[in-house]
Design a protein around this motif. Structure first.
Motif, PDB file in Angstrom:
ATOM      1  N   HIS A 155      15.619  17.420  -0.833  1.00 51.19           N
ATOM      2  CA  HIS A 155      14.863  16.200  -1.100  1.00 51.19           C
ATOM      3  C   HIS A 155      13.451  16.320  -0.553  1.00 51.19           C
ATOM      4  CE1 HIS A 155      16.406  15.567   2.978  1.00 51.19           C
ATOM      5  NE2 HIS A 155      15.603  14.526   3.143  1.00 51.19           N
ATOM      6  N   THR A 156      12.604  15.439  -1.014  1.00 56.47           N
ATOM      7  CA  THR A 156      11.258  15.332  -0.469  1.00 56.47           C
ATOM      8  C   THR A 156      11.176  14.059   0.356  1.00 56.47           C
ATOM      9  OG1 THR A 156      10.344  14.057  -2.328  1.00 56.47           O
ATOM     10  CG2 THR A 156      10.327  16.474  -2.517  1.00 56.47           C
ATOM     11  N   MET A 157      10.247  14.020   1.284  1.00 55.30           N
ATOM     12  CA  MET A 157       9.999  12.811   2.061  1.00 55.30           C
ATOM     13  C   MET A 157       8.508  12.762   2.372  1.00 55.30           C
ATOM     14  SD  MET A 157      11.312  10.078   3.329  1.00 55.30           S
ATOM     15  CE  MET A 157      13.078  10.409   3.316  1.00 55.30           C
ATOM     16  N   THR A 158       7.877  11.683   1.976  1.00 64.19           N
ATOM     17  CA  THR A 158       6.458  11.492   2.232  1.00 64.19           C
ATOM     18  C   THR A 158       6.272  10.206   3.014  1.00 64.19           C
ATOM     19  OG1 THR A 158       5.896  12.622   0.166  1.00 64.19           O
ATOM     20  CG2 THR A 158       4.159  11.330   1.220  1.00 64.19           C
ATOM     21  N   SER A 159       5.752  10.331   4.235  1.00 64.83           N
ATOM     22  CA  SER A 159       5.578   9.185   5.122  1.00 64.83           C
ATOM     23  C   SER A 159       4.106   8.818   5.246  1.00 64.83           C
ATOM     24  CB  SER A 159       6.142   9.490   6.518  1.00 64.83           C
ATOM     25  OG  SER A 159       7.534   9.737   6.466  1.00 64.83           O
ATOM     26  N   TYR A 160       3.860   7.532   5.447  1.00 66.43           N
ATOM     27  CA  TYR A 160       2.496   7.021   5.609  1.00 66.43           C
ATOM     28  C   TYR A 160       2.425   6.211   6.897  1.00 66.43           C
ATOM     29  CZ  TYR A 160       2.100   8.346   0.731  1.00 66.43           C
ATOM     30  OH  TYR A 160       2.113   9.061  -0.447  1.00 66.43           O
ATOM     31  N   TYR A 161       1.317   6.402   7.635  1.00 63.85           N
ATOM     32  CA  TYR A 161       1.131   5.729   8.910  1.00 63.85           C
ATOM     33  C   TYR A 161      -0.288   5.166   9.001  1.00 63.85           C
ATOM     34  CZ  TYR A 161       4.908   9.062  10.039  1.00 63.85           C
ATOM     35  OH  TYR A 161       6.051   9.816  10.026  1.00 63.85           O
ATOM     36  N   ARG A 162      -0.426   4.076   9.755  1.00 64.30           N
ATOM     37  CA  ARG A 162      -1.772   3.595  10.072  1.00 64.30           C
ATOM     38  C   ARG A 162      -2.492   4.682  10.868  1.00 64.30           C
ATOM     39  NH1 ARG A 162      -1.181  -2.665  12.179  1.00 64.30           N
ATOM     40  NH2 ARG A 162       0.331  -3.404  10.614  1.00 64.30           N
ATOM     41  N   ARG A 163      -3.762   4.852  10.555  1.00 63.32           N
ATOM     42  CA  ARG A 163      -4.525   5.922  11.192  1.00 63.32           C
ATOM     43  C   ARG A 163      -4.526   5.794  12.711  1.00 63.32           C
ATOM     44  NH1 ARG A 163     -10.745   7.606   9.497  1.00 63.32           N
ATOM     45  NH2 ARG A 163     -10.921   9.426  10.892  1.00 63.32           N
ATOM     46  N   GLU A 164      -4.741   4.577  13.217  1.00 63.46           N
ATOM     47  CA  GLU A 164      -4.853   4.393  14.664  1.00 63.46           C
ATOM     48  C   GLU A 164      -3.525   4.613  15.382  1.00 63.46           C
ATOM     49  OE1 GLU A 164      -4.310   0.192  12.858  1.00 63.46           O
ATOM     50  OE2 GLU A 164      -5.287   2.102  12.341  1.00 63.46           O
ATOM     51  N   ASP A 165      -2.421   4.544  14.645  1.00 62.23           N
ATOM     52  CA  ASP A 165      -1.108   4.709  15.275  1.00 62.23           C
ATOM     53  C   ASP A 165      -0.776   6.164  15.590  1.00 62.23           C
ATOM     54  OD1 ASP A 165      -0.780   1.994  15.109  1.00 62.23           O
ATOM     55  OD2 ASP A 165       0.739   2.050  13.521  1.00 62.23           O
ATOM     56  N   VAL A 166      -1.294   7.086  14.790  1.00 61.57           N
ATOM     57  CA  VAL A 166      -0.859   8.489  14.946  1.00 61.57           C
ATOM     58  C   VAL A 166      -2.001   9.480  15.109  1.00 61.57           C
ATOM     59  CG1 VAL A 166       1.257   8.048  13.640  1.00 61.57           C
ATOM     60  CG2 VAL A 166      -0.774   8.857  12.434  1.00 61.57           C
ATOM     61  N   GLU A 167      -3.229   9.015  15.096  1.00 55.39           N
ATOM     62  CA  GLU A 167      -4.379   9.918  15.248  1.00 55.39           C
ATOM     63  C   GLU A 167      -4.212  10.753  16.507  1.00 55.39           C
ATOM     64  OE1 GLU A 167      -7.248  11.202  13.309  1.00 55.39           O
ATOM     65  OE2 GLU A 167      -8.086   9.172  13.391  1.00 55.39           O
TER      66      GLU A 167
END
Length: 260
Positions: A155-167
């Motif tokens: 499977h594929t998995m594409t995650s998105y995060y707020r920039r300030e949360d994971v920079e």
């Protein structure tokens, strides 16, 4: 008067071959008779024999190899997915337990999980923006992976995060494998954003050409798309993810009390 689809010679031949596959007379990976041999065996035209193979190919029972012929599709262990896969004690685990078939209690096998990883800063579209609570066009980190078991894509998995949360965290590290020592959820905990609640929406569809190639899917196999939103105990969204799963590799299993 034309034969009905159920009594057409091509359907009858497909039924007979399917029965041989189910009974194990044609094992996974076994080569099927050629179109010419099938035509001779059943006393039909080659066109009719080809239609029979096309039926089985559409059903995902057989695969065709250019210049080699048709083969019974290989069977793969099935992974049962439920809420327990998000348990904190599993965040550092890279092996998974798979089953011989989709029945509870079937024989199990341990498989080594792996993943590729591509990370990019992208603009949030409407769906991502709504899920993360940001403006459309806001910069968010996209972490795209192809997940494997024993080297085979599942499977594929594409995650998105707020920039300030994971920079500046290991979530933005493009090297293959889980993020850091404990995976993406552990990274969010270290930022004071402990995952607490997950919403998942599942839908079935046919794969795109790119997805079929990426997951090495036979013709006719659908995929299950899972859209996941992860929130903190305070309800703050901290991740939105889309996964595309080969339907034959997974079973989703949930146990929960019946609401009033």
């Amino acid at each position: 008067m034309q034969d009905s689809p159920d009594t057409a010679p091509s359907r009858q031949i497909a039924d007979a071959i399917r029965s041989e596959i189910t009974a194990g007379q044609l094992p996974p990976g076994g080569r099927l008779p050629t179109v010419r041999d099938l035509a001779d065996r059943y006393g039909v035209s080659r066109n009719t024999a080809s239609k029979a193979l096309a039926i089985l190919k559409t059903e995902g029972l057989i695969t065709a190899r250019t210049g080699s012929g048709a083969y019974v599709r290989e069977q793969h262990p099935i992974r049962r997915l439920g809420p327990d896969r998000y348990a904190r004690h599993r965040w550092q685990v890279t092996t998974v337990t798979a089953h011989a078939d989709d029945l509870p209690g079937s024989a199990t096998v341990e498989q080594q999980g792996g993943q590729t990883q591509e990370v990019a800063l992208v603009e949030a579209d409407r769906t991502i923006a709504d899920a993360l609570g940001v403006e459309v066009g806001a910069p968010v980190y996209e972490r795209a992976r192809v997940m494997t078991r024993d080297g085979a894509p599942t499977h594929t998995m594409t995650s998105y995060y707020r920039r300030e949360d994971v920079e500046g965290t290991s979530i933005t590290d493009p090297r293959p494998g889980i993020a850091g020592q404990g995976g993406g959820f552990a990274v969010l905990v270290s930022r004071g954003l402990a995952p607490h609640e997950i919403t998942e929406d599942l839908s079935a569809r046919m794969p795109t050409t790119e997805e079929a190639l990426l997951l090495e899917l036979p013709v006719g196999e659908p995929v299950v798309e899972v859209c996941r939103t992860t929130r903190t105990a305070e309800g703050r969204p901290i991740e939105y993810a889309r996964g595309v799963h080969a339907a034959s590799r997974f079973v989703w299993s949930f146990t929960y009390p019946i609401p009033d």
